[in-house]
Design an enzyme around this catalytic site. Structure first.
Site, PDB file in Angstrom:
ATOM      1  N   CYS A  85       0.866  -1.184   0.000  1.00  0.00           N
ATOM      2  CA  CYS A  85       0.000   0.000   0.000  1.00  0.00           C
ATOM      3  C   CYS A  85       0.897   1.226   0.000  1.00  0.00           C
ATOM      4  CB  CYS A  85      -0.909  -0.009   1.217  1.00  0.00           C
ATOM      5  SG  CYS A  85      -1.986   1.437   1.309  1.00  0.00           S
ATOM      6  N   CYS A 220      -5.101   5.985  -3.876  1.00  0.00           N
ATOM      7  CA  CYS A 220      -4.365   4.714  -3.893  1.00  0.00           C
ATOM      8  C   CYS A 220      -2.960   5.011  -4.401  1.00  0.00           C
ATOM      9  CB  CYS A 220      -5.067   3.696  -4.793  1.00  0.00           C
ATOM     10  SG  CYS A 220      -4.158   2.137  -4.970  1.00  0.00           S
TER      11      CYS A 220
END
Length: 278
Positions: A85, A220
């Protein structure tokens, strides 16, 4: 592992409004294998703390991923395990620096399931933006994604986790993005993060994203990196060209270097801390 009714510490942070619950668990004595139901309870935005995922802060000596002192054990909000991530690793680094667990004046390596990512802090302090060396992208095949009967061509880019990048005429065309776009299970057997992109100007694009295991998120980081790679290839851009990527939650700056590394720069903040028995 703590008993179900025991309280434990948490923090809340975000990077361009991609938000996370952080769980300090340096020796893995608090959460054990971190049950999926605990992750779901923590990430619940009505009955929990709320977040797109959970970042467990673990010393690498207590995980299977060595090579750095700290390991980011990342879980999606549905409890599933994810490889990486990009926004999360910046928030993870911010926490380490603010707590004096790393020296922000030097590069900080963080182990992840997608390998070691190296963080650099602007000005060498715990304040300011953080740049992450996201590693070498893998540009794979062309594929397709579909929503409500509409289909777009997409480029498969791997940033340690899988992405499908599709250029569209209008970001509103893709609807709410709560449900996963239809994709080829032969290309993405474990699901995929899907980015929809429009151009805003030279070296400037905007995007929306459906993250597998979390739904549509405000940002993201790995997805923005995949978008930059796909856009730079479409533009036949020189390496070391900076791109601006606008997301609903903010802006990231990304460069693909002559050494074939993708560098992502953006903010990260820790906004709260406390204890919970969720």
């Amino acid at each position: 592992m703590s008993s179900p009714d025991a309280s434990y510490p948490f923090l809340k942070g975000h990077g361009t409004e991609n938000d996370f619950v952080l769980l300090p668990d340096h020796d893995c004595s608090v959460h054990g294998d971190l049950p999926a139901e605990r992750v779901r309870a923590l990430c619940d935005r009505r009955a929990g703390i709320g977040g797109d995922g959970v970042l467990r802060v673990v010393r690498s000596s207590h995980s299977s991923d060595g090579g750095a002192e700290w390991f980011m054990d990342y879980r999606n909000s549905d409890g599933s395990i994810s490889e990486m991530c990009g926004n999360g690793v910046r928030v993870f680094g911010r926490h380490l620096a603010e707590q004096g667990l790393v020296d922000p004046s030097a590069p900080v390596p963080v182990a992840t399931r997608a390998g070691i990512k190296v963080l650099s802090f602007a000005g060498g302090t715990a304040d300011g933006e953080i740049t992450v060396d996201m590693g070498i992208p893998k540009v794979l095949e062309q594929t397709e994604v579909s929503i409500d009967g509409r289909t777009w061509s997409a480029l498969h880019v791997d940033m340690g986790n899988p992405h499908a990048v599709a250029f569209v005429d209008d970001l509103a065309d893709v609807g709410h993005l709560l449900d996963a776009p239809v994709h080829d299970p032969g290309v993405y057997p474990h699901g995929v993060n899907v980015e929809f992109v429009v151009r805003r100007g030279p070296r400037h694009v905007a995007m929306r994203v459906h993250e597998r295991g979390s739904g549509e998120t405000r940002s993201c980081g790995t997805g923005a990196c995949a978008v930059m790679v796909a856009t730079a290839l479409a533009d036949d851009a020189d390496r070391d060209t900076d791109y601006r990527i606008d997301l609903p939650g903010g802006t990231l700056r990304i460069s693909w270097t002559a050494e074939d590394r993708v560098l992502m720069t953006g903010p990260a903040v820790v906004v709260a801390s406390g204890t919970t028995d969720l």
